[in-house]
Design a protein around this motif. Structure first.
Motif, PDB file in Angstrom:
ATOM      1  N   ALA A  11      60.854  33.969  37.046  1.00 32.23           N
ATOM      2  CA  ALA A  11      60.039  34.958  37.763  1.00 32.23           C
ATOM      3  C   ALA A  11      59.158  35.740  36.789  1.00 32.23           C
ATOM      4  N   ILE A  12      59.711  36.102  35.658  1.00 31.18           N
ATOM      5  CA  ILE A  12      58.930  36.809  34.638  1.00 31.18           C
ATOM      6  C   ILE A  12      57.803  35.919  34.132  1.00 31.18           C
ATOM      7  N   GLY A  13      58.113  34.651  33.908  1.00 36.57           N
ATOM      8  CA  GLY A  13      57.093  33.713  33.453  1.00 36.57           C
ATOM      9  C   GLY A  13      55.964  33.562  34.446  1.00 36.57           C
ATOM     10  N   VAL A  14      56.295  33.436  35.720  1.00 38.58           N
ATOM     11  CA  VAL A  14      55.273  33.297  36.762  1.00 38.58           C
ATOM     12  C   VAL A  14      54.445  34.575  36.862  1.00 38.58           C
ATOM     13  N   PHE A  15      55.102  35.717  36.825  1.00 37.86           N
ATOM     14  CA  PHE A  15      54.405  37.004  36.919  1.00 37.86           C
ATOM     15  C   PHE A  15      53.363  37.142  35.818  1.00 37.86           C
ATOM     16  N   PHE A  16      53.767  36.895  34.575  1.00 44.57           N
ATOM     17  CA  PHE A  16      52.841  37.042  33.461  1.00 44.57           C
ATOM     18  C   PHE A  16      51.763  35.958  33.474  1.00 44.57           C
ATOM     19  N   TYR A  17      52.095  34.770  33.939  1.00 43.00           N
ATOM     20  CA  TYR A  17      51.097  33.702  34.044  1.00 43.00           C
ATOM     21  C   TYR A  17      50.000  34.082  35.045  1.00 43.00           C
ATOM     22  N   VAL A  18      50.408  34.622  36.180  1.00 44.03           N
ATOM     23  CA  VAL A  18      49.439  35.044  37.191  1.00 44.03           C
ATOM     24  C   VAL A  18      48.554  36.165  36.641  1.00 44.03           C
ATOM     25  N   LEU A  19      49.147  37.120  35.924  1.00 53.20           N
ATOM     26  CA  LEU A  19      48.357  38.196  35.326  1.00 53.20           C
ATOM     27  C   LEU A  19      47.355  37.651  34.311  1.00 53.20           C
ATOM     28  N   GLU A  20      47.779  36.688  33.502  1.00 55.55           N
ATOM     29  CA  GLU A  20      46.870  36.084  32.526  1.00 55.55           C
ATOM     30  C   GLU A  20      45.695  35.408  33.231  1.00 55.55           C
ATOM     31  N   ILE A  21      45.973  34.667  34.281  1.00 54.48           N
ATOM     32  CA  ILE A  21      44.912  33.997  35.025  1.00 54.48           C
ATOM     33  C   ILE A  21      43.952  35.027  35.617  1.00 54.48           C
ATOM     34  N   LEU A  22      44.485  36.097  36.196  1.00 53.19           N
ATOM     35  CA  LEU A  22      43.640  37.140  36.778  1.00 53.19           C
ATOM     36  C   LEU A  22      42.738  37.778  35.714  1.00 53.19           C
ATOM     37  N   ILE A  23      43.282  38.008  34.524  1.00 51.62           N
ATOM     38  CA  ILE A  23      42.473  38.594  33.443  1.00 51.62           C
ATOM     39  C   ILE A  23      41.376  37.621  33.020  1.00 51.62           C
ATOM     40  N   PHE A  24      41.712  36.336  32.889  1.00 48.47           N
ATOM     41  CA  PHE A  24      40.688  35.358  32.519  1.00 48.47           C
ATOM     42  C   PHE A  24      39.603  35.253  33.587  1.00 48.47           C
ATOM     43  N   VAL A  25      39.980  35.287  34.853  1.00 51.14           N
ATOM     44  CA  VAL A  25      38.990  35.223  35.927  1.00 51.14           C
ATOM     45  C   VAL A  25      38.120  36.480  35.904  1.00 51.14           C
ATOM     46  N   ARG A  26      38.730  37.619  35.625  1.00 57.40           N
ATOM     47  CA  ARG A  26      37.939  38.858  35.526  1.00 57.40           C
ATOM     48  C   ARG A  26      36.944  38.766  34.378  1.00 57.40           C
ATOM     49  N   ILE A  27      37.351  38.190  33.261  1.00 59.43           N
ATOM     50  CA  ILE A  27      36.425  38.007  32.139  1.00 59.43           C
ATOM     51  C   ILE A  27      35.251  37.136  32.580  1.00 59.43           C
ATOM     52  N   LEU A  28      35.545  36.040  33.252  1.00 58.52           N
ATOM     53  CA  LEU A  28      34.474  35.153  33.720  1.00 58.52           C
ATOM     54  C   LEU A  28      33.556  35.876  34.705  1.00 58.52           C
ATOM     55  N   PHE A  29      34.138  36.640  35.615  1.00 55.82           N
ATOM     56  CA  PHE A  29      33.340  37.376  36.595  1.00 55.82           C
ATOM     57  C   PHE A  29      32.451  38.408  35.909  1.00 55.82           C
TER      58      PHE A  29
END
Length: 96
Positions: A11-29
């Protein structure tokens, strides 16, 4: 390691993975003309990532690295800090 520990670590791994993806998408946006804040997806990304990036940005601005660089390095530092927190959480779970 019992099943509860494995579940928590996953669960911790999934949580942090989702946050990383959101940050990368925000950078792209942020590089796009209709970037963060101009549409509903951008606003959602901002709301989900700003609680992490905002404090990191404030720390970077107060450090010798911040102040007038023109580039926002807070996502890089946030990703590094998130990885450190994830590692510490997993290590703490494995101890018990």
């Amino acid at each position: 390691m019992n099943s509860i520990q494995a579940l928590l670590i996953s669960a911790i791994g999934v949580f942090f993975y989702v946050l990383e993806i959101l940050i990368f998408v925000r950078i792209l946006f942020s590089w796009l003309p209709f970037g963060v804040g101009y549409n509903s997806i951008g606003r959602l990304l901002y709301q989900l990532t700003e609680p992490i990036l905002g404090p990191v940005r404030n720390m970077v601005d107060k450090s010798p690295l911040g102040g007038g660089m023109g580039l926002d390095f807070s996502p890089i530092f946030a990703l590094i800090l998130m990885r450190l927190v994830q590692t510490l959480l997993v290590a703490a779970i494995r101890m018990f």
